[in-house]
Every structure is written in C-alpha cells, then in structure tokens.
Design a protein around this motif. Structure first.
Motif, PDB file in Angstrom:
ATOM      1  N   ARG A 281       0.124  -3.202  23.505  1.00  0.00           N
ATOM      2  CA  ARG A 281      -0.954  -2.994  22.355  1.00  0.00           C
ATOM      3  C   ARG A 281      -1.032  -1.220  22.044  1.00  0.00           C
ATOM      4  N   TRP A 282      -1.166  -1.114  20.852  1.00  0.00           N
ATOM      5  CA  TRP A 282      -1.448   0.603  20.481  1.00  0.00           C
ATOM      6  C   TRP A 282      -2.699   1.076  20.697  1.00  0.00           C
TER       7      TRP A 282
ATOM      8  N   ILE B 234       6.780  -7.983  12.855  1.00  0.00           N
ATOM      9  CA  ILE B 234       5.845  -7.999  13.886  1.00  0.00           C
ATOM     10  C   ILE B 234       6.255  -8.608  15.105  1.00  0.00           C
ATOM     11  N   VAL B 235       6.805  -9.862  14.890  1.00  0.00           N
ATOM     12  CA  VAL B 235       7.536 -10.352  15.978  1.00  0.00           C
ATOM     13  C   VAL B 235       8.685  -9.306  16.506  1.00  0.00           C
ATOM     14  N   ALA B 236       9.513  -8.640  15.857  1.00  0.00           N
ATOM     15  CA  ALA B 236      10.494  -7.725  16.332  1.00  0.00           C
ATOM     16  C   ALA B 236       9.814  -6.547  17.036  1.00  0.00           C
ATOM     17  N   MET B 237       8.735  -6.107  16.650  1.00  0.00           N
ATOM     18  CA  MET B 237       7.820  -4.926  17.179  1.00  0.00           C
ATOM     19  C   MET B 237       7.019  -5.400  18.366  1.00  0.00           C
ATOM     20  N   GLY B 238       7.411  -6.685  18.830  1.00  0.00           N
ATOM     21  CA  GLY B 238       6.808  -7.011  20.117  1.00  0.00           C
ATOM     22  C   GLY B 238       5.290  -7.210  20.130  1.00  0.00           C
ATOM     23  N   GLN B 239       4.488  -7.293  18.687  1.00  0.00           N
ATOM     24  CA  GLN B 239       3.062  -7.488  18.508  1.00  0.00           C
ATOM     25  C   GLN B 239       2.961  -8.794  18.309  1.00  0.00           C
TER      26      GLN B 239
ATOM     27  N   LEU C 172       0.853  -1.318   0.031  1.00  0.00           N
ATOM     28  CA  LEU C 172      -0.016   0.084  -0.159  1.00  0.00           C
ATOM     29  C   LEU C 172       0.938   1.194   0.123  1.00  0.00           C
ATOM     30  N   GLU C 173       0.368   2.319  -0.587  1.00  0.00           N
ATOM     31  CA  GLU C 173       1.257   3.406  -0.477  1.00  0.00           C
ATOM     32  C   GLU C 173       0.434   4.607   0.374  1.00  0.00           C
ATOM     33  N   THR C 174      -0.844   4.006   0.853  1.00  0.00           N
ATOM     34  CA  THR C 174      -1.580   5.078   1.844  1.00  0.00           C
ATOM     35  C   THR C 174      -1.267   4.439   3.202  1.00  0.00           C
ATOM     36  N   VAL C 175      -0.857   3.422   3.406  1.00  0.00           N
ATOM     37  CA  VAL C 175      -0.575   2.953   4.792  1.00  0.00           C
ATOM     38  C   VAL C 175       1.019   2.440   4.854  1.00  0.00           C
ATOM     39  N   THR C 176       1.613   2.841   5.676  1.00  0.00           N
ATOM     40  CA  THR C 176       2.991   2.386   5.798  1.00  0.00           C
ATOM     41  C   THR C 176       3.146   0.928   6.224  1.00  0.00           C
ATOM     42  N   GLN C 177       4.258   0.472   5.870  1.00  0.00           N
ATOM     43  CA  GLN C 177       4.380  -0.777   6.416  1.00  0.00           C
ATOM     44  C   GLN C 177       4.557  -0.993   7.877  1.00  0.00           C
ATOM     45  N   SER C 178       5.350   0.071   8.306  1.00  0.00           N
ATOM     46  CA  SER C 178       5.267   0.427   9.705  1.00  0.00           C
ATOM     47  C   SER C 178       3.840   0.247  10.330  1.00  0.00           C
ATOM     48  N   GLU C 179       3.033   0.940   9.681  1.00  0.00           N
ATOM     49  CA  GLU C 179       1.667   1.203  10.309  1.00  0.00           C
ATOM     50  C   GLU C 179       1.055  -0.337  10.647  1.00  0.00           C
ATOM     51  N   VAL C 180       1.185  -1.159   9.402  1.00  0.00           N
ATOM     52  CA  VAL C 180       0.555  -2.418   9.119  1.00  0.00           C
ATOM     53  C   VAL C 180       1.253  -3.219  10.395  1.00  0.00           C
ATOM     54  N   ILE C 181       2.394  -3.069  10.552  1.00  0.00           N
ATOM     55  CA  ILE C 181       3.045  -3.879  11.393  1.00  0.00           C
ATOM     56  C   ILE C 181       2.558  -3.588  13.120  1.00  0.00           C
TER      57      ILE C 181
END
Lengths: 308, 308
Positions: B141-142, B284-289, A203-212
C-alpha cells in the motif's frame, strides 16, 4: 424436472444457469441458444450444453423451459421471434434486472398454450461472457419471481423448483414493487459507482495515476461494480427510469443534508449517521448475504511473506 | 532502526503498526500508549507491545519515533500534551487521513529539537480496535508523507525507512495536494457510501428487510465502507471540509448530467461512461492495488457444496 431447457444468451448469467443445471441435475438436456458465433464456439469448447444453436426456432422447439438471458432492451424482439416456436405447455422465463418493462415487452407475443414467469436472480459479478459463469453463482441468493395475475400456478411452481435447484431462495412480488426495490438495492448503487469513477477520471488537479495508486482508501470498492457490463446496465437505466429517478431524488436530498452538515461542522449529525449505517452491514452479514471477513476477505497481492 | 518507538492510540492502524514493527524487526522496543484502560488491557493480553502505558509522558520519554494514531480532531490536544516530553532528536509522526489540519494542529507544540513528519498510510479495513490490526495491513500500500518545508531530511528518511519496513511504498507531496487527492479517492467515496446506506434505511416503500435480503445486487459493496469507524470519519469530514466540498460539487455536476441522460433515454451517453469506467478498474488491478478475482474473491457463505 424439465426434460429439456433452452437458455437464450450465454453470458455470465446464462452460462451459470447452464453449469448449475448440469451440476445439480436440473434437466436431462441443456440447449444453448446465441446469435454470436464466437459465444457458441466457447459454449461448445467449454462443454456446458448438450446442444448449441444460433437458431431460435431450432433451439427452443423441444424445450419445456426457456430462459431468456439477454439484455433487457432485446427481450421484446427475442420473445417476438421465438414465442411462435414454443411447444404447447412450454414455460418461458427470463433473468432481467427490470421486470415491469420486460413483462410489457414479452406478454403480447405469447401464444395461449404458454406461460411467462418473469424471474430475476439477484446475483452476479463484474465479469461477462460464457467463461465467467459458475454453477454456484445463485447459491443462497434470492431469486425474485413476478408472475402477472392469472399466470398458471404449475408454471410458477416449475420455475420456483428450478431456481431452488440452483440453490436460490425464491420470493414473489409484483413487477412494480420489484423495480422499486431493485432501484435502491442495485440500480442506484451502480449509477453512483459509475458516476464517482467517472468524476475521479476527469479531474484536472488529481491525475488518473494518483487515483489508481491511492485507490485502497475506499475508491477501489466502487470500481468493481463500475466495471459491470455496459450493455446490460445501459438497458437497465433505459427501462427502469421512473423508479431510478425516484430513488435518485431521495439520495440527492439526503446528500444535500449531509453536505450542509459538513459545511456547518455538525459533527453530531455525521456521527449519528455513521453509527446507524454500521448496523445495516451487520444485518446483511447476519442474513448470510455477505462475508464477515475484513475487507471482503480480499486476497492481498504481493503481501510481505512474514506474518498476517 | 529506532531503538524505541511509541505508538499513541491502539486502534486498527496503531495495533497494525505495533504488530508489523515486531514482525519485521523495525524497533528494539515497542511502547503502546492509550488513555482507554480497556484498550491497554487488550494490548497486554495480545502481547503486541513491550510496554503499555496510559501516561503520555512515561510512554514517549524514551522514544526515538512517536507515531500518533488517534482521531484527527484529537491530534492537536495529544500533541500539546506529549510534545514537551519528547527527548531531543526524537521524531514525531502520525497516520491521519487529513494532513493540512494535522500539520496546523501539531507544529505549534513542537520543541526545536524535534521534527514532525506527517504521514498517511492509505490502508485500512472496516473494523476497529486493537484486535482488528494485522502486520501486513500496509503491505504494497502507499504511505504518503507530507513534511513541511524545512523538515530535517534525516527525520524524513527515518520515517520513510520505517514505512518501507512495514511493506509500504512511500511517496511525498504537499499537505494541500494530499487532502485533495484523498478527498476523491477516499473521503467522498466514504460519504457517498454512508449516504446511500442511510437513504436505503429510511425508505417507507421498501423495507429494511428487503434492502438487506436483496443486497447482493450491488448495495452490499457500499455497506462495507459505510461500516467504518464513526469517530474517525466524523473527524475526517470536519477537518477536510474544503477539499471534500469541492469534490462533492464535481460529483453532483456529473450526477446531474447522468440523471438527465436517464430521463431523456440517452443510451449512448450511458454506454460510453460505463465503458470508460471499466478501464479504471483494470488499471487498479494492474497497479497491484486490487485483486482480479471476481467479486473481490468473496467467500460464499453456505454455498451448495458441489461445484465452483
């Protein structure tokens, strides 16, 4: 019980069979066969086999039962190479997730004194390699046998007893029916998971960081099976094409109806489906195929120490 | 810390907030408000609130912080009924999985002396009701806040502190961006899961019994989120329609390309996607999620007692 078993391919499944055979005393001698030198080194270091060999001939020549645990597109070539070296009366088997193409690939190479009993243990994790296996992987899981018509009943009985020894429940069906069943219970679920993880990553509107970060809302469940072995799964889709395309077609028809219900705000249709599907999970828990614990009983990293 | 908090709707989320507020000392008095007499009875029996009331007026009139934990289609009506009873300076908040429609439904009812700080803790399980909650649900969690422009910063700070007290990491964004992010990380995953479980249940060539027995090949992972609360999820799809349809469109485009790769036997395309997606889970694992344990660390029912 077989005197000697040979396991060809020491990944998750092969190394679990080796461990299970030793733990449950299912063979007197366990031979590990693998072309990958690094894998053989790990097998020796882990001590999960009595003999480790890169040579098919040497590895199988004494075996009473030989189990092929290689990716399904390799099975034909492996069978061609080792079948001549099977001793009279030895039984050949496998663990491939697709059965029609495996039967077609293996049968032509079999000598008349050997039987082929195709098998598929419906079990696994998202990890790969000889370190990832464990002896209880098959405990209380089904193992499906698909012996072609005319297969020696004694050979089928031997493979059945072996898998029951590993804790599995054995069921028999035709290769064609197996491939249809697994298309919906395993192959299409994996495809859908792979797809949605790919869609989210692009996705270009949601970052990979947000997905994670926000993956605990449902997405993370999909990522586990989308972390499954790429080689194994590529081969599954290449060899079970027809059944997968059939099941995908039905999935898409149902998804189109659901999409329409959302577009038109049909709350009742949504509620009805969501209520029906809850019952399926209850059935899976009742059948002993799933834990009843909330959230799979997942460990909570860094949970605040007070309470819960 | 607020003197008194009122939690309206004591399902999984509301009852977890009540337990967490008590465990972590986040308020001196906790008031539970619910229209369902059976729920109020459970709340009293569980002892998770200091006061339990079916009356909105009585429940919120002393509260410094009021958190709406009802299905998102009910939020407008609930806000209309209780907003007049909020005391001056009280902060209203919620936990809805959709933010655009919630903001639109709530804001018109707010008196000028009260602020509305929309929130969404990205956490949950497949279970429902006051018994299902637990104090550490939000740990690590966020929690996403989407305060409309001009919201009193002190109110935003108070809600932030509350969620941080529950162990959450707070992040702020616009309601529109929230709805897009959650469409891909939560709403579409749930829809896909509901869909595939429905498709599998409706087949005429594979029985429901077979689907259940052989579910450990991947299918069972989907059934957990397809067992989620039907009311909550119906409301999510009714209120986040545009973002869900957008993300579904992309999902379908990608699935069509994948289907074509299967039909044409394009093993490289499959292998490339399956390799890419493995990396997402590692993130996702690295982010603790997510746990790194194989198979979510799922308990194995009836596993043979010897070994792993």
């Amino acid at each position: 019980m077989p005197e000697t078993i040979a396991i060809v391919g020491l990944g998750l499944i092969g190394s679990s069979i080796a461990r299970g055979a030793r733990t449950y005393g299912l063979a007197r001698k366990i031979v590990a066969v693998d072309r990958d030198a690094a894998v053989l080194d790990r097998v020796r270091a882990l001590g999960i086999a009595d003999q480790a060999s890169a040579s098919f001939a040497e590895g199988v020549e004494q075996a009473d039962l030989v189990i092929l645990c290689v990716p399904v597109c390799s099975i034909g070539a492996v069978a061609a190479e080792l079948a001549p070296h099977l001793k009279p009366g030895a039984v050949l088997s496998d663990v491939g997730s697709v059965k029609g193409s495996v039967v077609a690939a293996v049968m032509p190479h079999l000598k008349s004194g050997n039987a082929f009993v195709p098998a598929h243990p419906v079990a696994g994790t998202e990890y790969s390699g000889p370190d990832s296996g464990f002896s209880t992987l098959f405990s209380n899981r089904w193992c499906i046998l698909t012996p072609p018509d005319g297969t020696d009943p004694a050979a089928v009985a031997a493979v059945t007893a072996f898998w029951e020894g590993l804790g599995a429940i054995v069921e028999t069906m035709s290769p064609e029916h197996h491939d249809l069943v697994l298309a919906i219970t395993s192959h299409v679920p994996h495809l859908i998971a792979y797809n949605i993880v790919g869609t989210a990553a692009d996705l270009e509107t949601v970052t990979q960081s947000e997905v994670i970060k926000f993956s605990a809302g449902g997405f993370r469940d999909f990522t586990r099976i989308a972390a499954s072995d790429p080689t194994m799964w590529r081969d599954v889709f290449l060899t079970n094409k027809d059944a997968v395309l059939e099941m995908l077609g039905r999935f898409n028809e149902d998804l189109a109806a659901l999409t329409k219900a959302i577009r038109w705000g049909d709350g009742d249709a949504l509620f009805d489906l969501f209520t029906r599907t809850r019952a399926i999970r209850k059935g899976i828990v009742a059948m002993g195929q799933e834990t009843a614990e909330a959230d799979f009983g997942r460990a909570r990293p860094d949970a605040k120490s007070t309470g819960g």
